[in-house]
Design an enzyme around this catalytic site. Structure first.
Site, PDB file in Angstrom:
ATOM      1  N   ARG A 171      -4.353  -8.006   6.420  1.00  0.00           N
ATOM      2  CA  ARG A 171      -4.045  -7.005   7.431  1.00  0.00           C
ATOM      3  C   ARG A 171      -3.786  -7.684   8.776  1.00  0.00           C
ATOM      4  O   ARG A 171      -4.351  -8.750   9.056  1.00  0.00           O
ATOM      5  CB  ARG A 171      -5.208  -6.017   7.587  1.00  0.00           C
ATOM      6  CG  ARG A 171      -5.561  -5.264   6.318  1.00  0.00           C
ATOM      7  CD  ARG A 171      -6.781  -4.380   6.532  1.00  0.00           C
ATOM      8  NE  ARG A 171      -6.512  -3.315   7.516  1.00  0.00           N
ATOM      9  CZ  ARG A 171      -7.462  -2.515   7.999  1.00  0.00           C
ATOM     10  NH1 ARG A 171      -8.722  -2.677   7.616  1.00  0.00           N
ATOM     11  NH2 ARG A 171      -7.155  -1.575   8.865  1.00  0.00           N
ATOM     12  N   ASN A 194      -4.214 -18.253  11.382  1.00  0.00           N
ATOM     13  CA  ASN A 194      -3.930 -17.544  10.140  1.00  0.00           C
ATOM     14  C   ASN A 194      -3.356 -18.511   9.119  1.00  0.00           C
ATOM     15  O   ASN A 194      -2.596 -19.414   9.463  1.00  0.00           O
ATOM     16  CB  ASN A 194      -2.917 -16.423  10.392  1.00  0.00           C
ATOM     17  CG  ASN A 194      -2.575 -15.650   9.123  1.00  0.00           C
ATOM     18  OD1 ASN A 194      -3.465 -15.112   8.466  1.00  0.00           O
ATOM     19  ND2 ASN A 194      -1.298 -15.593   8.775  1.00  0.00           N
ATOM     20  N   HIS A 210      -0.879 -18.582   6.007  1.00  0.00           N
ATOM     21  CA  HIS A 210       0.176 -17.778   5.382  1.00  0.00           C
ATOM     22  C   HIS A 210       0.792 -18.556   4.215  1.00  0.00           C
ATOM     23  O   HIS A 210       1.103 -19.740   4.362  1.00  0.00           O
ATOM     24  CB  HIS A 210       1.263 -17.442   6.401  1.00  0.00           C
ATOM     25  CG  HIS A 210       2.348 -16.574   5.830  1.00  0.00           C
ATOM     26  ND1 HIS A 210       2.160 -15.233   5.576  1.00  0.00           N
ATOM     27  CD2 HIS A 210       3.619 -16.871   5.434  1.00  0.00           C
ATOM     28  CE1 HIS A 210       3.274 -14.734   5.059  1.00  0.00           C
ATOM     29  NE2 HIS A 210       4.166 -15.713   4.952  1.00  0.00           N
ATOM     30  N   ASP A 246      -0.512 -14.310  17.164  1.00  0.00           N
ATOM     31  CA  ASP A 246      -0.086 -13.620  18.374  1.00  0.00           C
ATOM     32  C   ASP A 246       0.256 -12.176  18.021  1.00  0.00           C
ATOM     33  O   ASP A 246      -0.131 -11.685  16.957  1.00  0.00           O
ATOM     34  CB  ASP A 246       1.071 -14.349  19.061  1.00  0.00           C
ATOM     35  CG  ASP A 246       2.325 -14.425  18.196  1.00  0.00           C
ATOM     36  OD1 ASP A 246       2.380 -13.745  17.144  1.00  0.00           O
ATOM     37  OD2 ASP A 246       3.260 -15.143  18.582  1.00  0.00           O
ATOM     38  N   ASP A 280       3.128 -13.025  11.695  1.00  0.00           N
ATOM     39  CA  ASP A 280       3.366 -14.414  11.283  1.00  0.00           C
ATOM     40  C   ASP A 280       4.352 -15.123  12.207  1.00  0.00           C
ATOM     41  O   ASP A 280       5.190 -15.914  11.765  1.00  0.00           O
ATOM     42  CB  ASP A 280       3.878 -14.469   9.832  1.00  0.00           C
ATOM     43  CG  ASP A 280       2.917 -13.809   8.853  1.00  0.00           C
ATOM     44  OD1 ASP A 280       1.695 -13.952   9.047  1.00  0.00           O
ATOM     45  OD2 ASP A 280       3.380 -13.134   7.916  1.00  0.00           O
TER      46      ASP A 280
END
Length: 228
Positions: free
Chosen positions: A82, A96, A98, A130, A134
């Site tokens: 999320r 993050n 990814h 941010d 992504d």
């Protein structure tokens, strides 16, 4: 610097990176939003964990912000399905993981998107978070060729290894004192003098750790369609 890992699934890549890093379990905190395998993996590692019930994005992000502050963590690491709101990444240095070589294939399920596009390479990316999906500054990446005969399940197994690699790259940078939690942009990460280690770019600061990562890929059978 204590790291809060926000997890929403099995947590296998996070667990593998923790074990490879050799960093004490007390340096981590796990936060989940549902009953999931990540909770069991955290318990197996001896890592403190807490669950926040699923809430709308803004409320969930506010709750994550509060728990991260209460846990004394300086870094947030998302292995999460999320988007989080500004209350998380504005108040905490947030990364993050990814499962694609950004900026290609952003959004949910980058592995399937790459397969649908017929991509002959697959990657994973560690990036700062941010306001976009992504779109934050890239910190480290890994990319590897995919055999022509590889199916989607093979790609997912490779993705596990690649997510482990870029997660480990963050742990390595933190352990080497190259992450400044007082900053929020790419200037928070000192990548100077690091070269490609063969599996992740920029390379790991610790050559012994790079060797352990290569051995882990070999142990897990990368290069064979019988990868298990």
């Amino acid at each position: 610097v204590r790291i809060c890992a926000v997890l929403s699934a099995g947590g296998s890549a996070f667990e593998a990176a923790v074990r490879l890093s050799g960093i004490a379990s007390s340096s981590f905190f796990v936060l989940t939003d549902r009953v999931c395998g990540a909770e069991d993996r955290a318990a197996g590692l001896g890592i403190e964990a807490r669950r926040i019930p699923r809430l709308p994005r803004a409320e969930m992000s506010d709750a994550i912000d509060r728990v991260v502050s209460e846990s004394g963590c300086g870094i947030v690491l998302l292995h999460f399905d999320r988007l989080v709101a500004e209350s998380v990444f504005a108040n905490h240095l947030t990364f993050n993981v990814h499962p694609s070589i950004l900026p290609a294939f952003p959004g949910l399920d980058g592995v399937a998107a790459a397969a649908d596009a017929g991509s002959l390479f697959q990657g994973a990316t560690l990036h700062l978070v941010d306001q976009g999906m992504d779109t934050g500054p890239l910190v480290s990446q890994t990319v590897l060729p995919v055999p022509l005969e590889a199916d989607l399940s093979w790609r997912y197994r490779l993705s596990f290894l690649q997510k482990t690699a870029v997660t480990l790259s963050l742990f390595d940078l933190v352990g080497a004192g190259r992450v400044d939690v007082s900053q929020r942009g790419i200037e928070a990460v000192d990548r100077s003098g690091l070269s490609d280690s063969g599996l992740v770019q920029p390379g790991l600061t610790d050559p012994a750790l790079a060797m352990r990562l290569k051995a882990f890929f070999a142990e897990m059978g990368y290069g064979s369609l019988a990868l298990a």
